[in-house]
Scaffold this motif. Structure first.
Motif, PDB file in Angstrom:
ATOM      1  N   GLU A 549       0.814  -1.224   0.000  1.00  0.00           N
ATOM      2  CA  GLU A 549       0.000   0.000   0.000  1.00  0.00           C
ATOM      3  C   GLU A 549       0.842   1.266   0.000  1.00  0.00           C
ATOM      4  N   LYS A 551       3.438   1.808  -1.561  1.00  0.00           N
ATOM      5  CA  LYS A 551       3.976   2.096  -2.901  1.00  0.00           C
ATOM      6  C   LYS A 551       3.130   3.144  -3.626  1.00  0.00           C
ATOM      7  N   ILE A 552       1.852   3.229  -3.244  1.00  0.00           N
ATOM      8  CA  ILE A 552       0.979   4.242  -3.859  1.00  0.00           C
ATOM      9  C   ILE A 552       0.526   5.257  -2.814  1.00  0.00           C
ATOM     10  N   ARG A 587      -5.242   1.495  -9.273  1.00  0.00           N
ATOM     11  CA  ARG A 587      -4.298   1.817  -8.193  1.00  0.00           C
ATOM     12  C   ARG A 587      -3.664   0.554  -7.622  1.00  0.00           C
ATOM     13  N   ALA A 591       0.320  -0.374  -7.440  1.00  0.00           N
ATOM     14  CA  ALA A 591       0.970  -0.788  -6.195  1.00  0.00           C
ATOM     15  C   ALA A 591       1.731  -2.099  -6.378  1.00  0.00           C
ATOM     16  N   TYR A 595       5.735  -2.708  -6.184  1.00  0.00           N
ATOM     17  CA  TYR A 595       6.244  -3.680  -5.208  1.00  0.00           C
ATOM     18  C   TYR A 595       7.241  -4.631  -5.875  1.00  0.00           C
TER      19      TYR A 595
END
Length: 653
Positions: A549, A551-552, A587, A591, A595
């Motif tokens: 999570e 990552k965004i 989204r 992510a 990752y």
């Protein structure tokens, strides 16, 4: 053998094209019809009297609906009526809807039909293209059975034969056929009927006509001259002295030159280019024509004309026009529709694709897969107004306008942002500026391959060499280039290189998505997860969930709502009998990609490093480069540049 096959194919293609031309010619001849007005009343009119009594606005509206047959049958009428514009105009659906609504209302007989339609917008925004599409649509429609038009033969106004019916007989005609005749014969037609047929209008010749701009039949175009030398005769004609010498009477309709643009447009459309540059007397004539359906010239009574006036102008002329108080009455008789630039970079990119696909300069040039999107991002940034909302910058606003998800911002925010700045898109860089920059880069470099970084340099050069811009504006636009590179291109190119490195990316990413869903469901339900390797029960892996999570940029306080949204969408897919995939949630896809990218950062640095690659590394580089070419739209030059650029980015992180 191959040469012979090519030659045979060429001959076959030529023969097919000749057959197509012959078929078109035969159909055109078959569509023609000539006869007397009596024949017309007996054989043509009864089939569809309503269609043959249509006004110009009704005709345009029916044309739009006819072209709309190609649209989705269950779509609203307004959307299907925009089908004519779908392949040429992008990102201005709201403006096109207003144009369509204008014709629908005018065709219904409302007062809108007595208003001049004025398209207002920046240069290269699509105004002329819209007018051209309408004109071409009318030409095509007039060749169909549904769009058949008939006129008094020889009339310079192509006037409707029904105008021949005397006023005293029109009530009876209305009762018999259910249509009302409102038009009047022109001075030319009155003279023609009396002189050639002694008033016997039943014997007047009638023919089918086909609208054509080139032949000045039903479609007229007026381009402004120098206001000091412009002559209103270009619109309404003048006395033809050569004919006066033959006929001997200046008041004879035959001695009048019926070559004015308003006569050419009779029964169809008159396009007025840069209308606000004309003299005021021109405007009054046009607005009277729109309002009263007639014009007045010397020596003749009022001349009835049924036509739609479609005008366009730019912002500079419009603002100048607004400053003159005496123009208020004129403005009140216009329907003004703004035609802004596109505000979605996806739509803007489609405009560039259309322009480059038809340009010889680009025919043998390879553009890397992000060139047009990157150019579009820059263009949109120059058109946007910085949002006042905290935490929302131009880059995020641009993504919202393109329909992309932005952390912490609801999807409905885009609508509110547009409403806050109604003039957004009326200024900024034009598509022509961008295409010129790309063309200059290709021409000067004599290159057959253009990369995204080369595009940015070309745009920067175009900005710096533009004498129309001041220093402040140049700096702002160059800052937009930097934003486009950092916020968009960097992400796009890293994703390409990452995917090209790992052939199993899609499968691996899907597995990671499913793992995330399992962990999220366990976390939300407060239940244990069975470890697939040891078989032991354990709590949901919160560390893994947060690593995905973050990552965004999903905050700790916002993680619960984000997880609930993902699970909700997964359930919707499940109920529909579909598999929840990366493509189902933009989204989530971003992510997961980030990752995986982070997991392999060190490997990526090794593979893309070209300082002193050994044979194994060189082989890996070659495989990645070839995959970029085969699967992601690069060529050898742009793939090599992309790998080099990503290496530089990783070195900076």
């Amino acid at each position: 053998m191959r040469l012979l096959a090519v030659e045979q194919d060429s001959h076959g293609g030529t023969a097919d094209f000749i057959d197509s031309l012959s078929s078109f010619s035969r159909l055109h001849r078959a569509q023609r019809w000539e006869g007397t007005f009596g024949d017309y009343l007996q054989h043509i009119l009864p089939a569809n009297p309503v269609a043959l009594a249509r006004t110009s606005h009704e005709y345009v509206w029916d044309m739009l609906r006819w072209h709309g047959r190609a649209g989705p049958p269950d779509a609203p009428e307004n959307r299907r009526a925009r089908e004519l514009f779908k392949r040429e105009l992008f990102g201005i659906d709201e403006s096109l809807s207003r144009v369509v609504d204008y014709f629908k209302a005018a065709a219904a007989g409302s007062d809108v039909g007595r208003r001049l339609l004025l398209l207002l917008g920046p240069p290269s925004g699509g105004k002329s293209t819209l007018a051209i599409l309408l004109k071409r649509g009318l030409e095509e429609y007039s060749r169909t059975d549904e769009g058949a038009l008939y006129a008094i033969r020889g009339s310079p106004l192509r006037e409707n034969p029904l105008n021949l019916i005397p006023t005293s007989l029109r009530p009876e005609f209305r009762e018999r056929y259910g249509v009302t005749v409102t038009g009047e014969l022109s001075p030319w037609a009155r003279d023609f009927v009396e002189r050639e047929f002694e008033g016997d209008f039943v014997r007047v010749p009638v023919e089918r006509v086909f609208l054509a701009e080139a032949s000045r039949i039903g479609i007229g175009t007026y381009a402004p001259h120098d206001p000091t030398t412009a002559d209103i005769a270009d619109l309404v004609g003048s006395v033809d002295l050569a004919k006066v010498a033959q006929i001997g009477d200046e008041g004879d309709p035959r001695a009048w030159s019926w070559s004015g643009a308003v006569y050419a447009a009779s029964r169809g459309v008159l396009e007025m280019i840069e209308i606000l540059k004309v003299k005021r007397e021109f405007l009054y004539l046009l607005l009277t024509l729109t309002q009263e359906k007639n014009v007045k010239v010397s020596r003749f009574p009022l001349i009835h004309l049924d036509e739609t006036i479609l005008a366009h102008t730019n912002l500079a002329e419009f603002h100048k026009f607004l400053q003159e108080k005496e123009n208020e009455a004129l403005l009140d008789r216009m329907v003004i529709i703004k035609i802004p630039y596109a505000l979605s970079y996806r739509d803007e990119s489609r405009i560039y694709q259309k322009l480059v696909s038809g340009a010889p300069a680009f025919r043998n040039v390879h553009l890397d897969p992000h060139v047009l999107n990157l150019a579009a991002v820059f263009a949109i940034l120059t058109r946007l107004v910085k949002p006042e909302r905290e935490g929302l910058d131009l880059a995020k606003k641009l993504r919202l306008y393109a329909g992309e998800a932005v952390e912490g911002v609801p999807e409905t925010e885009a609508t509110r942002l547009r409403a806050e700045v109604p003039d957004e898109g009326m200024t900024g860089v034009s598509p022509r500026f961008v295409i010129n920059a790309i063309s200059n880069a290709i021409t000067r470099g004599n290159t057959h391959s253009l990369t995204s970084m080369e595009l940015l340099l070309a745009l920067k050069d175009g900005i710096e060499s533009d004498a129309r811009m001041d220093v402040k504006q140049k700096k702002a636009w160059i800052d937009h280039l930097v934003t486009a590179r950092k916020e968009f291109y960097n992400r796009w190119v890293k994703e390409d290189v990452h995917r090209a490195m790992f052939a199993s990316f899609e499968e691996e990413a899907q597995q990671l998505l499913e793992k995330y869903l399992d962990e999220v469901e366990a976390s939300l339900d407060h239940r244990q997860v069975s470890d697939p390797i040891t078989g032991e029960s354990r709590a949901a892996d919160e560390r893994f969930l947060r690593s995905v999570e973050e990552k965004i940029k999903v905050s700790d306080s916002g993680k619960l709502s984000f997880r609930q949204e993902v699970v909700r969408k997964a359930m919707v897919a499940f109920k529909a009998g579909e598999k929840f995939k990366l493509a189902s949630h933009a989204r989530m896809r971003e992510a997961i990609e980030q990752y995986l990218f982070e997991e392999r950062r060190d490997v990526l640095r090794l593979v893309t490093s070209t300082a002193r690659p050994d044979e194994d590394a060189r082989q890996k580089i070659s495989v990645v480069q070839q995959r970029l070419v085969n699967e992601y739209g690069y060529d050898e030059h742009s793939a090599k540049e992309a790998l080099s650029y990503v290496t530089t980015l990783l070195a900076q992180e």
